[in-house]
Enzyme design. Structure first.
Site, PDB file in Angstrom:
ATOM      1  CG  LEU A 173       9.649   5.135  22.794  1.00  0.00           C
ATOM      2  CD1 LEU A 173      10.986   4.431  22.663  1.00  0.00           C
ATOM      3  CD2 LEU A 173       9.847   6.519  23.444  1.00  0.00           C
ATOM      4  CB  CYS A 205       6.040  -5.718   8.753  1.00  0.00           C
ATOM      5  SG  CYS A 205       7.256  -4.900   9.817  1.00  0.00           S
ATOM      6  N   GLY A 259       6.068  -2.507   6.263  1.00  0.00           N
ATOM      7  CA  GLY A 259       7.446  -2.976   6.337  1.00  0.00           C
ATOM      8  C   GLY A 259       8.330  -2.130   7.230  1.00  0.00           C
ATOM      9  CG  ASN A 300      -6.774   4.327  11.762  1.00  0.00           C
ATOM     10  OD1 ASN A 300      -7.975   4.092  11.847  1.00  0.00           O
ATOM     11  ND2 ASN A 300      -6.236   4.940  10.727  1.00  0.00           N
ATOM     12  CD  GLU A 324      -2.472  -1.248   2.697  1.00  0.00           C
ATOM     13  OE1 GLU A 324      -2.508  -0.226   3.415  1.00  0.00           O
ATOM     14  OE2 GLU A 324      -3.018  -2.319   2.982  1.00  0.00           O
TER      15      GLU A 324
HETATM   16  N1  SAH Z   1       8.238  -0.242  10.605  1.00  0.00           N
HETATM   17  C1  SAH Z   1       8.314   1.176  10.693  1.00  0.00           C
HETATM   18  C2  SAH Z   1       7.484   1.937   9.681  1.00  0.00           C
HETATM   19  C3  SAH Z   1       6.087   1.456   9.371  1.00  0.00           C
HETATM   20  S1  SAH Z   1       4.808   1.747  10.549  1.00  0.00           S
HETATM   21  C4  SAH Z   1       8.024   1.631  12.104  1.00  0.00           C
HETATM   22  O1  SAH Z   1       7.754   0.792  12.948  1.00  0.00           O
HETATM   23  O2  SAH Z   1       8.127   2.822  12.378  1.00  0.00           O
HETATM   24  C5  SAH Z   1       4.613   3.478  10.643  1.00  0.00           C
HETATM   25  C6  SAH Z   1       3.970   3.925  11.945  1.00  0.00           C
HETATM   26  O3  SAH Z   1       2.561   3.611  11.979  1.00  0.00           O
HETATM   27  C7  SAH Z   1       4.584   3.255  13.168  1.00  0.00           C
HETATM   28  O4  SAH Z   1       4.818   4.186  14.180  1.00  0.00           O
HETATM   29  C8  SAH Z   1       3.489   2.277  13.541  1.00  0.00           C
HETATM   30  O5  SAH Z   1       3.594   1.860  14.855  1.00  0.00           O
HETATM   31  C9  SAH Z   1       2.235   3.070  13.233  1.00  0.00           C
HETATM   32  N2  SAH Z   1       1.011   2.260  13.166  1.00  0.00           N
HETATM   33  C10 SAH Z   1       0.888   0.989  12.742  1.00  0.00           C
HETATM   34  N3  SAH Z   1      -0.398   0.571  12.822  1.00  0.00           N
HETATM   35  C11 SAH Z   1      -1.109   1.601  13.315  1.00  0.00           C
HETATM   36  C12 SAH Z   1      -2.489   1.796  13.628  1.00  0.00           C
HETATM   37  N4  SAH Z   1      -3.378   0.835  13.435  1.00  0.00           N
HETATM   38  N5  SAH Z   1      -2.881   2.999  14.127  1.00  0.00           N
HETATM   39  C13 SAH Z   1      -1.969   4.001  14.281  1.00  0.00           C
HETATM   40  N6  SAH Z   1      -0.667   3.885  13.992  1.00  0.00           N
HETATM   41  C14 SAH Z   1      -0.215   2.692  13.525  1.00  0.00           C
END
Ligand code: SAH
Length: 365
Positions: A235, A130, A179, A310, A110
């Site tokens: 974090l 991922c 990812g 979300n 996506e």
């Molecule tokens: N692997 C990387 C980048 C991809 S995720 C990382 O961990 O940063 C990008 C961001 O979206 C991350 O901070 C992740 O925790 C957040 N994220 C993933 N699913 C989410 C959700 N359902 N609601 C809000 N943020 C989410």
């Protein structure tokens, strides 16, 4: 859930998988130059070709009118410009477009275009699935299939750029799609080299953010690349016990090592760090969590991006109440942490990473 499928009729048909031609976007400028010289062409043609693809949005060699006709033919025999296909697109009322992109081997990723004032940001995937296993995230629920190639990363940027109207220009890139970008660092850096070059997309590294779960050796490699990208570290918890629960890879790393690597990145790049914190109702939104976060971050020059969760179908996590969000914010602000509460954009179109792919897959079952 059914998603509207837009534009599919007007999409170029991808070349078959057994096509022996190389993916042009996987070829570095240096390699392309070498190929051109072997064909008896001047080296500057490489810049011309890159300019046509990224700046003029041309996807057919025949339209590259300042190249000799015979070269256009040779190029078309040796290279494909596009190998992916847009298999679904959703448009949110707030100007967010989300694409599901089909890869030549059948995988799907996506990517998202976000419009905010004059800002046009794109959120790009780096892997199919991922491996990090964050328990609240849709992208990693089925693990990782493979790394994306440099060309597949760039192609998402081109697909999103092609949705812009007259007068709109890509301004920011965030590697925050599916990812873990630091687990596919070489390809990500190869794609970002093109994104920031003046013949490519011409986007300054100051407007490019790489988001990571926090892999210290790769953060150090990124620092050594010497390009001042913004680094965002996910974090999500202020102590190892909770972080290891939410971000399982943390069991092998630990918050201290992540923060130390982030500090080293700050020292060498001079870029203010961003920490991301997905706020999950009754999980990491307590007063105690907020106070612990203050202790961790108060003395660092950072921005804390708090993202209300979300919700993902099938997962037990919930968005915190407005009151809980306000309370969390108040503790951080009065503790002196520079904090921003990110607005949820495109939540009506499953814009959190991995959700579109997942909902499509379950509606097709
Ligand atoms: N692997 C990387 C980048 C991809 S995720 C990382 O961990 O940063 C990008 C961001 O979206 C991350 O901070 C992740 O925790 C957040 N994220 C993933 N699913 C989410 C959700 N359902 N609601 C809000 N943020 C989410």
């Amino acid at each position: 859930m059914t998603l509207p499928v837009l534009d599919s009729a007007s999409e170029p048909t991808p070349a078959p998988v057994d096509d022996a031609r190389r993916h042009l976007l996987d070829v570095s400028q240096q390699e392309l130059t070498q190929w051109l010289v072997e064909q008896g062409q001047p080296a500057f043609r490489a810049k011309q070709i890159i300019h046509w693809v990224f700046q003029r949005r041309v996807t057919d060699f025949d339209q590259m009118s300042d190249l000799p006709k015979s070269l256009r033919q040779q190029l078309a025999e040796s290279f494909r410009i596009l190998v992916t296909r847009q298999s679904a697109a959703t448009e949110s009322s707030d100007g967010t477009d989300k694409l599901l992109v089909s890869l030549p081997d059948g995988g799907e990723v996506e990517c998202v275009l976000l419009r905010d004032g004059t800002r046009r940001s794109i959120c790009i995937s780096s892997q199919v699935g991922c491996a990090m296993g964050c328990v609240f995230c849709a992208s990693g629920l089925d693990g990782v299939d493979r790394n994306l190639t440099t060309g597949e990363i760039l192609e998402q940027m081109l697909l999103l750029q092609s949705r812009l109207g007259e007068g709109e220009r890509l301004s920011h890139i965030v590697m925050m799609g599916m990812g873990e970008p630091l687990a596919n660092l070489d390809r990500v850096l190869g794609a970002l080299d093109v994104a920031r070059s003046s013949d490519g997309l011409g986007i300054s590294p100051r407007r490019i953010t790489i988001s990571t779960v926090g892999l210290p050796p790769a953060i150090d490699r990124l620092a050594n690349s010497g390009v001042p990208y913004n680094l965002a570290v996910s974090l999500h918890a202020p102590n190892d016990e909770l972080r290891s629960e939410l971000v399982p890879i943390n069991q092998k790393i630990g918050i201290d090592a992540v923060l130390d690597a982030a500090d080293r990145y700050f020292d060498s790049s001079g870029r203010r760090l961003t920490f991301e914190y997905v706020l999950l109702g009754d999980v990491n939104d307590s007063d105690e969590s907020a106070r612990q976060l203050v202790k961790l971050l108060r003395h660092r020059r950072v921005l804390l991006n708090v993202i209300p969760y979300n919700p993902v179908t099938g997962l037990p996590y919930v968005t915190p109440s407005k009151r809980s969000i306000a309370n969390f914010r108040q503790i951080l602000e009065s503790g002196g942490v520079n904090v921003k509460f990110r607005q949820r954009k495109g939540s009506d179109i499953d814009a959190a990473c991995g959700q579109l792919r997942r909902n499509r897959a379950s509606s097709e079952k």
